[in-house]
Design a protein around this motif. Structure first.
Motif, PDB file in Angstrom:
ATOM      1  N   ILE A 120    -102.402 -35.778  40.919  1.00  0.00           N
ATOM      2  CA  ILE A 120    -103.407 -36.331  40.000  1.00  0.00           C
ATOM      3  C   ILE A 120    -103.615 -37.794  40.372  1.00  0.00           C
ATOM      4  CG2 ILE A 120    -103.984 -36.778  37.594  1.00  0.00           C
ATOM      5  CD1 ILE A 120    -102.067 -34.514  36.811  1.00  0.00           C
ATOM      6  N   HIS A 121    -104.769 -38.073  40.989  1.00  0.00           N
ATOM      7  CA  HIS A 121    -104.959 -39.426  41.517  1.00  0.00           C
ATOM      8  C   HIS A 121    -106.438 -39.697  41.775  1.00  0.00           C
ATOM      9  CE1 HIS A 121    -104.151 -43.056  43.744  1.00  0.00           C
ATOM     10  NE2 HIS A 121    -104.717 -42.579  44.837  1.00  0.00           N
ATOM     11  N   ALA A 122    -106.986 -40.631  41.087  1.00  0.00           N
ATOM     12  CA  ALA A 122    -108.367 -41.111  41.281  1.00  0.00           C
ATOM     13  C   ALA A 122    -109.421 -40.075  40.877  1.00  0.00           C
ATOM     14  CB  ALA A 122    -108.601 -41.601  42.699  1.00  0.00           C
ATOM     15  N   ILE A 143    -103.520 -44.660  37.152  1.00  0.00           N
ATOM     16  CA  ILE A 143    -103.955 -44.087  38.443  1.00  0.00           C
ATOM     17  C   ILE A 143    -102.725 -43.823  39.301  1.00  0.00           C
ATOM     18  CG2 ILE A 143    -105.331 -44.479  40.537  1.00  0.00           C
ATOM     19  CD1 ILE A 143    -107.069 -44.318  38.061  1.00  0.00           C
ATOM     20  N   HIS A 144    -101.784 -44.775  39.241  1.00  0.00           N
ATOM     21  CA  HIS A 144    -100.541 -44.665  40.017  1.00  0.00           C
ATOM     22  C   HIS A 144     -99.368 -44.408  39.074  1.00  0.00           C
ATOM     23  CE1 HIS A 144    -102.056 -45.644  44.010  1.00  0.00           C
ATOM     24  NE2 HIS A 144    -102.846 -46.542  43.455  1.00  0.00           N
ATOM     25  N   THR A 145     -98.166 -44.370  39.651  1.00  0.00           N
ATOM     26  CA  THR A 145     -96.960 -44.125  38.866  1.00  0.00           C
ATOM     27  C   THR A 145     -96.218 -45.439  38.678  1.00  0.00           C
ATOM     28  OG1 THR A 145     -96.771 -41.836  39.604  1.00  0.00           O
ATOM     29  CG2 THR A 145     -94.751 -42.916  38.859  1.00  0.00           C
ATOM     30  N   SER A 177     -97.548 -38.135  48.280  1.00  0.00           N
ATOM     31  CA  SER A 177     -98.742 -38.949  48.538  1.00  0.00           C
ATOM     32  C   SER A 177     -98.947 -39.781  47.262  1.00  0.00           C
ATOM     33  CB  SER A 177     -99.958 -38.101  48.922  1.00  0.00           C
ATOM     34  OG  SER A 177    -100.945 -38.909  49.532  1.00  0.00           O
ATOM     35  N   ASP A 178    -100.172 -39.959  46.760  1.00  0.00           N
ATOM     36  CA  ASP A 178    -100.324 -40.722  45.516  1.00  0.00           C
ATOM     37  C   ASP A 178    -100.513 -39.773  44.348  1.00  0.00           C
ATOM     38  OD1 ASP A 178    -100.180 -43.032  46.947  1.00  0.00           O
ATOM     39  OD2 ASP A 178    -102.274 -43.616  46.684  1.00  0.00           O
ATOM     40  N   THR A 179     -99.899 -40.079  43.239  1.00  0.00           N
ATOM     41  CA  THR A 179    -100.120 -39.253  42.050  1.00  0.00           C
ATOM     42  C   THR A 179     -99.609 -39.921  40.787  1.00  0.00           C
ATOM     43  OG1 THR A 179     -99.890 -37.027  41.117  1.00  0.00           O
ATOM     44  CG2 THR A 179     -97.930 -37.960  42.158  1.00  0.00           C
ATOM     45  N   GLY A 182    -102.439 -36.259  52.288  1.00  0.00           N
ATOM     46  CA  GLY A 182    -102.333 -35.978  50.859  1.00  0.00           C
ATOM     47  C   GLY A 182    -103.643 -36.221  50.108  1.00  0.00           C
ATOM     48  N   HIS A 183    -104.369 -37.254  50.498  1.00  0.00           N
ATOM     49  CA  HIS A 183    -105.686 -37.512  49.929  1.00  0.00           C
ATOM     50  C   HIS A 183    -106.410 -38.504  50.829  1.00  0.00           C
ATOM     51  CE1 HIS A 183    -103.355 -40.852  48.316  1.00  0.00           C
ATOM     52  NE2 HIS A 183    -104.462 -41.473  47.964  1.00  0.00           N
ATOM     53  N   LEU A 184    -107.705 -38.660  50.552  1.00  0.00           N
ATOM     54  CA  LEU A 184    -108.569 -39.341  51.517  1.00  0.00           C
ATOM     55  C   LEU A 184    -108.817 -40.810  51.176  1.00  0.00           C
ATOM     56  CD1 LEU A 184    -110.938 -36.296  52.052  1.00  0.00           C
ATOM     57  CD2 LEU A 184    -109.354 -37.230  53.750  1.00  0.00           C
ATOM     58  N   HIS A 185    -107.839 -41.478  50.608  1.00  0.00           N
ATOM     59  CA  HIS A 185    -107.886 -42.942  50.514  1.00  0.00           C
ATOM     60  C   HIS A 185    -107.519 -43.525  51.875  1.00  0.00           C
ATOM     61  CE1 HIS A 185    -107.434 -43.667  45.886  1.00  0.00           C
ATOM     62  NE2 HIS A 185    -108.670 -43.897  46.283  1.00  0.00           N
ATOM     63  N   SER A 186    -108.130 -44.676  52.196  1.00  0.00           N
ATOM     64  CA  SER A 186    -107.897 -45.249  53.529  1.00  0.00           C
ATOM     65  C   SER A 186    -106.420 -45.550  53.778  1.00  0.00           C
ATOM     66  CB  SER A 186    -108.707 -46.542  53.693  1.00  0.00           C
ATOM     67  OG  SER A 186    -108.248 -47.516  52.770  1.00  0.00           O
ATOM     68  N   ASP A 187    -105.689 -45.875  52.705  1.00  0.00           N
ATOM     69  CA  ASP A 187    -104.267 -46.185  52.925  1.00  0.00           C
ATOM     70  C   ASP A 187    -103.440 -44.923  53.133  1.00  0.00           C
ATOM     71  OD1 ASP A 187    -104.874 -45.831  50.132  1.00  0.00           O
ATOM     72  OD2 ASP A 187    -102.877 -46.568  49.625  1.00  0.00           O
ATOM     73  N   HIS A 188    -104.103 -43.771  53.207  1.00  0.00           N
ATOM     74  CA  HIS A 188    -103.371 -42.522  53.472  1.00  0.00           C
ATOM     75  C   HIS A 188    -103.912 -41.754  54.672  1.00  0.00           C
ATOM     76  CE1 HIS A 188    -100.850 -42.779  49.825  1.00  0.00           C
ATOM     77  NE2 HIS A 188    -101.826 -43.617  49.516  1.00  0.00           N
ATOM     78  N   PHE A 189    -105.106 -42.143  55.144  1.00  0.00           N
ATOM     79  CA  PHE A 189    -105.575 -41.482  56.381  1.00  0.00           C
ATOM     80  C   PHE A 189    -106.348 -42.424  57.310  1.00  0.00           C
ATOM     81  CE2 PHE A 189    -110.136 -39.864  56.449  1.00  0.00           C
ATOM     82  CZ  PHE A 189    -110.592 -40.700  55.433  1.00  0.00           C
TER      83      PHE A 189
HETATM   84 ZN    ZN Z   1    -104.605 -43.293  46.816  1.00  0.00          ZN
END
Ligand code: ZN
Ligand code: ZN
Length: 435
Positions: free
Chosen positions: A224-226, A293-295, A246-248, A127-134
């Motif tokens: 919409i995130h970061a 940044i988050h929900t 993912s994050d949004t 979903g996006h390239l934050h370490s907690d997602h990939f």
């Molecule tokens: Zn994230």
């Protein structure tokens, strides 16, 4: 069990009452919907017959052809901990296909515990390239290949606003970072699983098809995130719809494209007071991260009241005895529909008839099962081919004379291992220094 058996055991019951009890029992055993309604009668119990299971034991249940099983393999935060890995959801379909949505740090251990041959685990949607997602992609890539995924690992992920911030650039950089690792494996193992197939798509695409195979359609839409370059996904198959944010931050695309979801997974952050008190953020930072940044839980509830899924799933918070009540209470200010507060190893079985939510119980010492596609032996040409592909001098693959000359000669104890294998397999395996 049937009525006559029951009579023999001395239990008497009218046919109608028995049917009602059986009906309830069978419904519980097969696929009960998640419901807050009370059962009207207690299910029949027996001291010798197994009752309906409320626990999922990996590798003990078939999927029916029209069934989807989703397992949370990471529901926490960037700082992974024993109890929660970072974002990862496994989707298994009755047609045999399996997909990972996000591959956050720490999730590979969860996946291993599910006893799935690694060559079924070749598709990851980021979903996006934050370490907690990939962050666990290298483990699925290299560890997965070593454990039997002898085909390329296929990765899907969004572009960035500039090429350097896209999934393809990240995967190129990852391969560069692991060049020593891969180079050291060439010529020793089946090389096929160390290939990556990267599919980068436009992060701005709205409901665009990014995967369409075998009756499974996966679409992406912006999140919409970061910074720009985050997306959410829908997976549709056989009339069932899975959605993963993912994050949004709450957004119009999710409200629109997550509609009619059977499972809608959306991030939901820890309540702001807990971000301050437990994570040590300043109030300024907690308000920004926890609501902008988050929900925030209240906003998660508002999103789900709009989407109205068959099951809303909140994840991305440390789920503890002293955090969950806040998250729940705040979600319930704005949403009163079906709700799961996810934690690692939560399982949802989804059919048209019902959604069954349970926890998986796993065995820590499980190895991944053997590959379902035979491995091939490494070839003498592998090193030459790899050196050419990477533009490396072939002599860099292997030991220099300096290092090789440091070996202590233990041929006398290793040679019998080759003889043992030759006798067991019925084929000659020449000892390396004799070739
Ligand atoms: Zn994230
Ligand atoms: Zn995250």
């Amino acid at each position: 069990m049937n009525i006559s058996t029951r009579k023999r055991t001395g239990v008497t019951m009218s046919g109608l009452a028995a049917a009602a009890v059986f009906g309830l029992y069978l419904a519980t055993a097969a696929a009960p919907s998640v419901s807050t309604a009370y059962a009207e009668a207690a299910p029949e119990l027996s001291p010798v017959k197994a009752r309906a299971r409320d626990t999922y034991y990996p590798n003990t249940e078939d999927l029916t052809p029209d069934e989807m099983r989703v397992i949370a393999c990471g529901t926490g935060m960037p700082t992974t901990r024993m109890k929660q890995a970072a974002a990862c959801f496994l989707v298994e379909l009755g047609n045999g296909d399996k997909f990972l949505f996000d591959a956050g740090s720490g999730s590979a251990e969860r996946i291993s515990a599910l006893q799935i041959p690694y060559n079924y685990l070749d598709k990851i949607f980021i979903g996006h390239l934050h370490s907690d997602h990939f962050g666990a992609v290298p483990e699925y890539w290299i560890g997965g290949a070593l454990m039997g995924r002898n085909q390329p690992l296929r990765i899907w992920g969004p572009s960035g606003r500039i090429p350097e911030l896209g999934t393809a650039a990240a995967m190129d950089a990852m391969q560069q970072m692991f060049l020593w690792d891969i180079t050291g494996r060439v010529g020793n193992v089946d090389p096929r699983g160390y290939k990556l197939e990267v599919n980068e798509f436009d992060y701005k695409g709205e409901n665009q098809v990014v995967y369409d195979e075998n009756g499974v359609v996966i679409r992406s839409f912006p999140a919409i995130h970061a910074i720009d370059g985050s997306v959410s996904y829908t997976l549709e198959w056989n009339g069932l719809k899975f959605v993963f944010s993912s994050d949004t931050y709450p957004n119009q695309w999710f409200n629109k494209y997550a509609k009619d979801a059977d499972l809608a997974i959306h991030e939901c952050f820890i309540a702001v007071p807990d971000i301050v008190n437990k994570l040590g953020f300043t109030p300024e930072s907690a308000l920004l991260v926890g609501t902008q940044i988050h929900t925030a839980p209240e906003a998660f509830g508002k999103v789900m009241s709009e989407v109205k899924p068959r099951m809303a799933i909140a994840y991305h918070f440390f789920k503890d005895f002293d955090t969950t009540a806040q998250v729940y209470k705040r979600i319930r200010k704005t949403y009163d529909g079906p709700l799961s507060l996810a934690e690692d190893f939560m399982v949802w079985n989804v059919t048209k008839d019902g959604i069954r939510e349970r926890m998986a119980v796993v065995e820590e010492s499980t190895w991944s099962p053997p590959t379902t596609r035979p491995n091939v032996a490494p070839s003498k040409d592998d090193r030459g081919k790899f050196a050419k592909m990477k533009g490396l001098p072939v002599e860099a693959i292997g030991y220099s004379d300096f290092i090789a000359n440091g070996k202590w000669n233990v041929d006398d104890v290793l040679r019998p291992i080759y003889q043992e294998a030759s006798e067991a397999v019925g084929r000659e395996f020449p000892y390396p220094s004799d070739k």
